[in-house]
Design a protein around this motif. Structure first.
Motif, PDB file in Angstrom:
ATOM      1  N   ARG A 117       7.504   6.275   3.668  1.00 35.52           N
ATOM      2  CA  ARG A 117       7.966   6.970   4.866  1.00 35.52           C
ATOM      3  C   ARG A 117       6.796   7.259   5.803  1.00 35.52           C
ATOM      4  O   ARG A 117       6.889   7.061   7.020  1.00 35.52           O
ATOM      5  CB  ARG A 117       8.678   8.268   4.484  1.00 35.52           C
ATOM      6  N   HIS A 118       5.700   7.738   5.236  1.00 31.51           N
ATOM      7  CA  HIS A 118       4.518   8.005   6.066  1.00 31.51           C
ATOM      8  C   HIS A 118       3.948   6.698   6.616  1.00 31.51           C
ATOM      9  O   HIS A 118       3.482   6.665   7.771  1.00 31.51           O
ATOM     10  CB  HIS A 118       3.457   8.752   5.249  1.00 31.51           C
ATOM     11  N   ALA A 119       3.972   5.637   5.823  1.00 30.88           N
ATOM     12  CA  ALA A 119       3.465   4.346   6.299  1.00 30.88           C
ATOM     13  C   ALA A 119       4.314   3.831   7.452  1.00 30.88           C
ATOM     14  O   ALA A 119       3.778   3.304   8.443  1.00 30.88           O
ATOM     15  CB  ALA A 119       3.443   3.337   5.154  1.00 30.88           C
ATOM     16  N   ASP A 120       5.651   3.986   7.347  1.00 31.24           N
ATOM     17  CA  ASP A 120       6.528   3.535   8.432  1.00 31.24           C
ATOM     18  C   ASP A 120       6.277   4.340   9.708  1.00 31.24           C
ATOM     19  O   ASP A 120       6.235   3.777  10.810  1.00 31.24           O
ATOM     20  CB  ASP A 120       7.990   3.666   8.010  1.00 31.24           C
TER      21      ASP A 120
ATOM     22  N   GLN B 199       0.656 -13.803  -3.645  1.00 37.80           N
ATOM     23  CA  GLN B 199       0.031 -14.693  -4.610  1.00 37.80           C
ATOM     24  C   GLN B 199      -1.198 -15.331  -3.999  1.00 37.80           C
ATOM     25  O   GLN B 199      -1.093 -16.102  -3.054  1.00 37.80           O
ATOM     26  CB  GLN B 199       1.022 -15.792  -5.047  1.00 37.80           C
ATOM     27  N   PRO B 200      -2.417 -14.985  -4.482  1.00 38.45           N
ATOM     28  CA  PRO B 200      -3.627 -15.568  -3.909  1.00 38.45           C
ATOM     29  C   PRO B 200      -3.637 -17.086  -4.024  1.00 38.45           C
ATOM     30  O   PRO B 200      -3.239 -17.647  -5.037  1.00 38.45           O
ATOM     31  CB  PRO B 200      -4.754 -14.946  -4.751  1.00 38.45           C
ATOM     32  N   GLY B 201      -4.097 -17.748  -2.950  1.00 34.68           N
ATOM     33  CA  GLY B 201      -4.203 -19.199  -2.954  1.00 34.68           C
ATOM     34  C   GLY B 201      -2.901 -19.917  -2.689  1.00 34.68           C
ATOM     35  O   GLY B 201      -2.858 -21.143  -2.728  1.00 34.68           O
ATOM     36  N   ASP B 202      -1.833 -19.167  -2.436  1.00 31.12           N
ATOM     37  CA  ASP B 202      -0.544 -19.800  -2.158  1.00 31.12           C
ATOM     38  C   ASP B 202      -0.489 -20.206  -0.688  1.00 31.12           C
ATOM     39  O   ASP B 202      -0.510 -19.350   0.193  1.00 31.12           O
ATOM     40  CB  ASP B 202       0.582 -18.824  -2.488  1.00 31.12           C
ATOM     41  N   PRO B 203      -0.405 -21.512  -0.360  1.00 32.03           N
ATOM     42  CA  PRO B 203      -0.389 -21.925   1.041  1.00 32.03           C
ATOM     43  C   PRO B 203       0.855 -21.463   1.786  1.00 32.03           C
ATOM     44  O   PRO B 203       0.855 -21.348   3.000  1.00 32.03           O
ATOM     45  CB  PRO B 203      -0.454 -23.457   0.966  1.00 32.03           C
ATOM     46  N   ASP B 204       1.942 -21.193   1.032  1.00 30.38           N
ATOM     47  CA  ASP B 204       3.189 -20.745   1.647  1.00 30.38           C
ATOM     48  C   ASP B 204       3.318 -19.229   1.625  1.00 30.38           C
ATOM     49  O   ASP B 204       4.412 -18.700   1.805  1.00 30.38           O
ATOM     50  CB  ASP B 204       4.384 -21.368   0.921  1.00 30.38           C
ATOM     51  N   ARG B 205       2.218 -18.557   1.378  1.00 31.54           N
ATOM     52  CA  ARG B 205       2.256 -17.102   1.303  1.00 31.54           C
ATOM     53  C   ARG B 205       2.708 -16.522   2.648  1.00 31.54           C
ATOM     54  O   ARG B 205       2.122 -16.830   3.694  1.00 31.54           O
ATOM     55  CB  ARG B 205       0.863 -16.573   0.953  1.00 31.54           C
ATOM     56  N   PRO B 206       3.743 -15.669   2.651  1.00 29.00           N
ATOM     57  CA  PRO B 206       4.225 -15.116   3.917  1.00 29.00           C
ATOM     58  C   PRO B 206       3.246 -14.119   4.506  1.00 29.00           C
ATOM     59  O   PRO B 206       2.429 -13.532   3.795  1.00 29.00           O
ATOM     60  CB  PRO B 206       5.540 -14.429   3.513  1.00 29.00           C
ATOM     61  N   VAL B 207       3.328 -13.954   5.824  1.00 31.81           N
ATOM     62  CA  VAL B 207       2.481 -12.975   6.487  1.00 31.81           C
ATOM     63  C   VAL B 207       2.946 -11.579   6.082  1.00 31.81           C
ATOM     64  O   VAL B 207       4.136 -11.261   6.157  1.00 31.81           O
ATOM     65  CB  VAL B 207       2.556 -13.146   8.016  1.00 31.81           C
ATOM     66  N   VAL B 208       2.018 -10.762   5.626  1.00 28.71           N
ATOM     67  CA  VAL B 208       2.361  -9.417   5.167  1.00 28.71           C
ATOM     68  C   VAL B 208       2.524  -8.500   6.369  1.00 28.71           C
ATOM     69  O   VAL B 208       1.632  -8.432   7.224  1.00 28.71           O
ATOM     70  CB  VAL B 208       1.261  -8.874   4.229  1.00 28.71           C
ATOM     71  N   PRO B 209       3.633  -7.783   6.477  1.00 28.46           N
ATOM     72  CA  PRO B 209       3.805  -6.854   7.599  1.00 28.46           C
ATOM     73  C   PRO B 209       2.741  -5.766   7.581  1.00 28.46           C
ATOM     74  O   PRO B 209       2.255  -5.369   6.518  1.00 28.46           O
ATOM     75  CB  PRO B 209       5.203  -6.262   7.357  1.00 28.46           C
ATOM     76  N   VAL B 210       2.381  -5.299   8.758  1.00 32.12           N
ATOM     77  CA  VAL B 210       1.366  -4.254   8.857  1.00 32.12           C
ATOM     78  C   VAL B 210       1.805  -3.009   8.104  1.00 32.12           C
ATOM     79  O   VAL B 210       0.984  -2.325   7.466  1.00 32.12           O
ATOM     80  CB  VAL B 210       1.083  -3.923  10.339  1.00 32.12           C
ATOM     81  N   SER B 211       3.103  -2.688   8.138  1.00 35.78           N
ATOM     82  CA  SER B 211       3.595  -1.493   7.442  1.00 35.78           C
ATOM     83  C   SER B 211       3.324  -1.582   5.945  1.00 35.78           C
ATOM     84  O   SER B 211       3.026  -0.579   5.292  1.00 35.78           O
ATOM     85  CB  SER B 211       5.088  -1.305   7.692  1.00 35.78           C
ATOM     86  N   ARG B 212       3.391  -2.803   5.379  1.00 37.44           N
ATOM     87  CA  ARG B 212       3.119  -2.977   3.954  1.00 37.44           C
ATOM     88  C   ARG B 212       1.635  -2.780   3.656  1.00 37.44           C
ATOM     89  O   ARG B 212       1.260  -2.184   2.639  1.00 37.44           O
ATOM     90  CB  ARG B 212       3.581  -4.370   3.519  1.00 37.44           C
ATOM     91  N   LEU B 213       0.778  -3.268   4.554  1.00 38.96           N
ATOM     92  CA  LEU B 213      -0.661  -3.052   4.381  1.00 38.96           C
ATOM     93  C   LEU B 213      -1.001  -1.568   4.473  1.00 38.96           C
ATOM     94  O   LEU B 213      -1.812  -1.049   3.689  1.00 38.96           O
ATOM     95  CB  LEU B 213      -1.443  -3.828   5.443  1.00 38.96           C
ATOM     96  N   ILE B 214      -0.381  -0.876   5.431  1.00 41.88           N
ATOM     97  CA  ILE B 214      -0.637   0.554   5.595  1.00 41.88           C
ATOM     98  C   ILE B 214      -0.160   1.321   4.375  1.00 41.88           C
ATOM     99  O   ILE B 214      -0.838   2.244   3.894  1.00 41.88           O
ATOM    100  CB  ILE B 214       0.051   1.077   6.877  1.00 41.88           C
ATOM    101  N   ALA B 215       1.015   0.960   3.843  1.00 42.04           N
ATOM    102  CA  ALA B 215       1.523   1.630   2.648  1.00 42.04           C
ATOM    103  C   ALA B 215       0.559   1.455   1.473  1.00 42.04           C
ATOM    104  O   ALA B 215       0.284   2.410   0.730  1.00 42.04           O
ATOM    105  CB  ALA B 215       2.906   1.080   2.288  1.00 42.04           C
ATOM    106  N   ALA B 216       0.025   0.239   1.315  1.00 42.51           N
ATOM    107  CA  ALA B 216      -0.928  -0.009   0.232  1.00 42.51           C
ATOM    108  C   ALA B 216      -2.210   0.785   0.441  1.00 42.51           C
ATOM    109  O   ALA B 216      -2.787   1.331  -0.517  1.00 42.51           O
ATOM    110  CB  ALA B 216      -1.237  -1.498   0.144  1.00 42.51           C
ATOM    111  N   LEU B 217      -2.667   0.899   1.692  1.00 39.12           N
ATOM    112  CA  LEU B 217      -3.897   1.642   1.967  1.00 39.12           C
ATOM    113  C   LEU B 217      -3.697   3.140   1.715  1.00 39.12           C
ATOM    114  O   LEU B 217      -4.575   3.803   1.146  1.00 39.12           O
ATOM    115  CB  LEU B 217      -4.349   1.398   3.413  1.00 39.12           C
ATOM    116  N   ILE B 218      -2.548   3.675   2.121  1.00 40.67           N
ATOM    117  CA  ILE B 218      -2.265   5.092   1.846  1.00 40.67           C
ATOM    118  C   ILE B 218      -2.169   5.323   0.338  1.00 40.67           C
ATOM    119  O   ILE B 218      -2.706   6.308  -0.196  1.00 40.67           O
ATOM    120  CB  ILE B 218      -0.966   5.530   2.546  1.00 40.67           C
TER     121      ILE B 218
END
Length: 286
Positions: free
Chosen positions: A21-24, A88-107
């Protein structure tokens, strides 16, 4: 879509929802910042955003009172929050991670880092790796100051783990992220010089290539001002770089030749002093 592992307890599930919730809420401010024109965003800097990030993080930490969580080995409490941010590291088809997901992980990482639970050495290592892996996607998302925070935390945790190579790796990434976060263009450009020549002090042997470049430049300059075999010119340039030649050794030069040797002598003294200082710092961890 990236799969997420389930939380280990109702308390962790509740804290995870609070983090999201805080990340969003924070991501809305980040999206507003990133939507500005590139030039305006550069001048604005991320510091006001980081102040807001700190307030959101402190709001979560204030409610983080774990009731004796049982862990699977030395796992992290919010490992299920970090996983979607990494993929998955090294996966060429790895989707772009949304900024909200990065922020949630950082919090989540900040909550674990600053929370009341004492981390084991293994947990410190896992959290350091989580912080380090967050750095690059944060830079790619246009948030280098947030990446600098992640790299700074990772470096401090690697120091606790006594992994000097990883600490230096994060130190170099931190310096590069700070350069990218500079609002002034000439400082960002000027910051490339220490990166290219010595990796901000973390790659001192790069200076040897800089030394070779200097020797080539001064050899060409002296060759244009002297009438002598090239082998003699090369010998004089190599000697002068470490031990300045005397007046009698430069009688054969035309106008301006001695100035080239003087410039080379000063450049050699400064470059080699910096090189050995950085080498000693790296070897003895000063």
């Amino acid at each position: 879509m990236l799969e997420r592992s389930a939380p280990s307890s109702p308390f962790v599930a509740d804290m995870s929802m609070r983090i999201e919730r805080h990340a969003d809420a924070y991501s809305e401010s980040v999206a507003e910042f990133l939507s500005q024109p590139h030039g305006l965003r550069r001048r604005a800097t991320e510091q006001p955003l980081l102040d807001l990030f700190t307030r959101h993080t402190e709001a979560v930490v204030a409610t983080y009172d774990p009731p004796g969580i049982r862990r699977a080995g030395d796992s992290l409490v919010f490992g299920h929050v970090y996983a979607p941010a990494f993929g998955q590291p090294g996966d060429p088809d790895r989707p772009v991670v949304p900024v909200s997901r990065l922020i949630a992980a950082l919090i989540a990482a900040e909550v674990e880092f600053r929370g009341p639970l004492r981390l084991s050495r293994t947990q410190n290592r896992l959290l350091a790796e989580a912080y380090e892996r967050l750095g690059r996607p944060l830079v790619q998302a246009g948030l280098p100051a947030h990446a600098a925070l992640a790299y700074r935390r990772a470096g401090s945790l690697y120091r606790i783990d006594e992994d000097t190579d990883a600490e230096d790796r994060c130190g170099l990434a931190l310096a590069r992220a700070r350069r990218l976060a500079q609002p002034v263009a000439w400082r960002r450009i000027g910051g490339l010089v220490p990166d290219l020549t010595c990796g901000y002090g973390y790659r001192p042997f790069r200076m040897l290539w800089f030394v070779v470049l200097q020797l080539l430049v001064f050899t060409a300059a002296v060759a244009l001002r002297a009438e002598q075999p090239l082998a003699v010119t090369v010998y004089q340039v190599l000697m002068n770089y470490l031990n300045p030649l005397g007046v009698g050794d430069t009688d054969h030069l035309r106008v301006g030749g001695r100035a080239v040797f003087v410039t080379e002598a000063y450049a050699g003294a400064v470059t080699m002093s910096v090189f050995f200082a950085l080498l000693v710092r790296r070897w003895f961890r000063l």
